[in-house]
Motif scaffolding. Structure first.
Motif, PDB file in Angstrom:
ATOM      1  N   ARG A   1       0.715  -1.158   0.102  1.00  0.00           N
ATOM      2  CA  ARG A   1      -0.209  -0.113  -0.078  1.00  0.00           C
ATOM      3  C   ARG A   1       0.930   1.105  -0.005  1.00  0.00           C
ATOM      4  NH1 ARG A   1      -4.985   1.470   0.457  1.00  0.00           N
ATOM      5  NH2 ARG A   1      -5.538   3.435   1.407  1.00  0.00           N
ATOM      6  N   HIS A   2       0.547   2.193  -0.797  1.00  0.00           N
ATOM      7  CA  HIS A   2       0.974   3.452  -1.049  1.00  0.00           C
ATOM      8  C   HIS A   2       2.600   3.478  -1.174  1.00  0.00           C
ATOM      9  CE1 HIS A   2      -2.645   5.104   0.436  1.00  0.00           C
ATOM     10  NE2 HIS A   2      -2.130   4.898   1.830  1.00  0.00           N
TER      11      HIS A   2
ATOM     12  N   ASP B   1      -6.422   9.899   2.333  1.00  0.00           N
ATOM     13  CA  ASP B   1      -7.310   8.699   1.966  1.00  0.00           C
ATOM     14  C   ASP B   1      -7.858   8.413   3.262  1.00  0.00           C
ATOM     15  OD1 ASP B   1      -6.394   8.921  -0.494  1.00  0.00           O
ATOM     16  OD2 ASP B   1      -5.485   6.908  -0.478  1.00  0.00           O
TER      17      ASP B   1
ATOM     18  N   THR C   1      -1.003  -0.039  -4.165  1.00  0.00           N
ATOM     19  CA  THR C   1      -1.624   1.127  -4.522  1.00  0.00           C
ATOM     20  C   THR C   1      -0.239   2.316  -4.732  1.00  0.00           C
ATOM     21  OG1 THR C   1      -1.611   2.046  -2.269  1.00  0.00           O
ATOM     22  CG2 THR C   1      -3.514   0.884  -3.233  1.00  0.00           C
TER      23      THR C   1
ATOM     24  N   THR D   1       1.231   5.790  -5.281  1.00  0.00           N
ATOM     25  CA  THR D   1       0.962   7.618  -4.878  1.00  0.00           C
ATOM     26  C   THR D   1       1.749   8.448  -5.749  1.00  0.00           C
ATOM     27  OG1 THR D   1       2.772   7.758  -3.540  1.00  0.00           O
ATOM     28  CG2 THR D   1       0.979   6.970  -2.567  1.00  0.00           C
TER      29      THR D   1
END
Length: 320
Positions: A112-113, A125, A199, A201
Motif C-alpha cells: 500500500r502507498h 485517504d 496502490t 501515490t
C-alpha cells in the motif's frame, strides 16, 4: 559491516546515527545538492552535509548519479547500500554494486502507498494506520521484496504529515541495524510483495493545496493535515491568497439554509465556519493573509466585517 548511505531529508540523519551507534561503518554519504535560497540564490550547506562533516564521514552531493558517483560508491568497498528518501531513482549499477544490495526505508506498509508521497496520501485517504517497510530496492518504484515491517502506527484526527513522517523514519531507523545484521547472516529471507494489493501515490504539487469547497468537510480537513507544512492549504478571499493554517471538522455542524459551498459564517459566537459541498462545515482555527502573521480566525475577522458572509474560492482571484 560497511554501509554507503543515500538520503536527503533531515530525518535521514536518524538512520545514520542508528548505524553509527550500532558500530556499523559508514564510509560514504550521498545526498542531493542543497537548494539555492535567498535573494542571492546561495546554496547553503544543509544539515546532512554538516552532520557528515561533524562525524568525519566523506559526503558527496552529485547533481546526477553518473560514472563519478558510481566510482565513489565502488571505492567505499561497502557491503550494503542504505537508502532513506533520497528523492531520485538510483541506477541499477549502484543497486547491484554491493553484496547485499540496496536496503530502503519506506514509510508505509507496502504494497500500500508505493511511490513518492506515502505519508500524505495515507492521511488524505483517511487511513487509520500506516507503518514502515524495510525492503530491497529493485528497478521498479517500491516494488522490491520486503525484509521487515513495523507494527501498525495509528493515524488520529490530530495527525499531521510532518510529525508522522518524522516518527515513521525514527521507527525505521530503530529497525535498520537488526535487519541489516539478519540479512547479512542469512537469517532474513526477502519476501516478494503482493502486487494485487498495491496502490501507488503521486508527487504532491503546490496546486494540490488549493481548497475546493465543493468537497466534503472531512476531506478538506484531511487535506489540511496531509499538506502541512507543504504545500499547505489555501483559498482566495477578496482576490488575495488566504492560507488556512489550521482547520477542524465539527461533527454535526450544519450550514445555514441556502448557503453555497465556500460561504463564511459564524455560529453562536463559537467560531468562524465555512460551508462545504456535503452540507456540513469546517471551522477555521488559524489563518494567514498575504503580508500578515498567522492569527486565530477570531482575531482575523476583527476589523474585517466583510469576511463574514464572503464566498471563498480560487475562481474569485481570476475573476477580479
Amino acid at each position: 559491516m560497511r554501509t554507503v548511505f543515500f538520503g536527503t531529508p533531515n530525518y535521514a540523519i536518524a538512520s545514520i546515527r542508528a548505524l553509527l551507534d550500532a558500530d556499523f561503518e559508514v564510509p560514504l554519504i550521498c545526498t542531493r545538492p542543497a537548494k539555492r535560497a535567498g535573494r542571492g540564490r546561495i546554496a547553503h550547506a544543509h544539515s546532512r552535509r554538516k552532520f557528515a562533516e561533524e562525524v568525519g564521514i566523506p559526503a558527496i552531493t552529485p547533481n546526477r548519479l553518473d560514472a563519478a558517483a558510481m566510482a565513489a560508491v565502488e571505492s567505499a568497498n561497502a557491503d550494503v547500500v542504505v537508502v532513506v528518501a533520497y528523492g531520485r531513482f538510483i541506477p541499477s549499477e549502484i543497486l547491484s554494486a554491493t553484496q547485499l544490495g540496496a536496503v530502503n526505508i519506506h514509510p508505509s506498509l507496502l504494497p500500500r502507498h508505493r511511490g513518492p508521497s506515502p505519508v500524505a496520501t495515507a492521511i488524505l485517504d483517511g487511513d487509520t494506520f500506516t507503518g514502515v517497510s524495510l525492503m530491497l530496492l529493485d528497478e521498479g518504484m517500491d516494488t522490491g521484496p520486503i525484509l521487515s515491517q513495523s507494527a501498525p502506527v495509528e493515524i488520529t484526527q490530530e495527525t499531521r504529515v510532518d510529525g508522522l513522517t518524522d516518527h515513521l523514519f525514527e521507527v525505521g531507523a530503530g529497525m535498520l541495524p537488526n535487519v541489516l545484521d539478519d540479512l547479512a547472516s542469512g537469517v532474513l529471507l526477502p519476501q516478494p510483495q503482493d502486487d494485487a494489493g498495491a496502490t501507488v501515490t503521486r508527487l504532491i504539487r503546490k496546486e494540490d493545496g488549493v481548497v475546493d469547497w465543493d468537497a466534503p468537510a472531512e476531506r478538506i480537513v484531511r487535506m489540511n493535515r496531509a499538506f502541512h507544512p507543504w504545500p499547505g492549504t489555501s483559498t482566495v478571499w477578496d482576490g488575495e491568497l488566504l492560507k488556512l493554517i489550521d482547520v477542524e471538522f465539527v461533527s454535526g455542524e450544519r450550514i445555514p439554509s441556502g448557503f453555497d459551498p465556500g460561504v463564511v459564517f459564524e455560529r453562536d459566537g463559537q467560531g468562524v465556519y465555512v460551508s462545504t459541498g456535503d452540507g456540513s462545515a469546517v471551522r477555521l482555527v488559524e489563518v494567514q493573509a498575504a503580508g500578515t502573521r498567522v492569527m486565530s480566525a477570531g482575531e482575523f475577522v476583527v476589523g474585517r466585517p466583510d469576511f463574514i458572509g464572503a464566498r471563498l474560492g480560487a475562481s474569485r482571484m481570476s475573476e477580479k
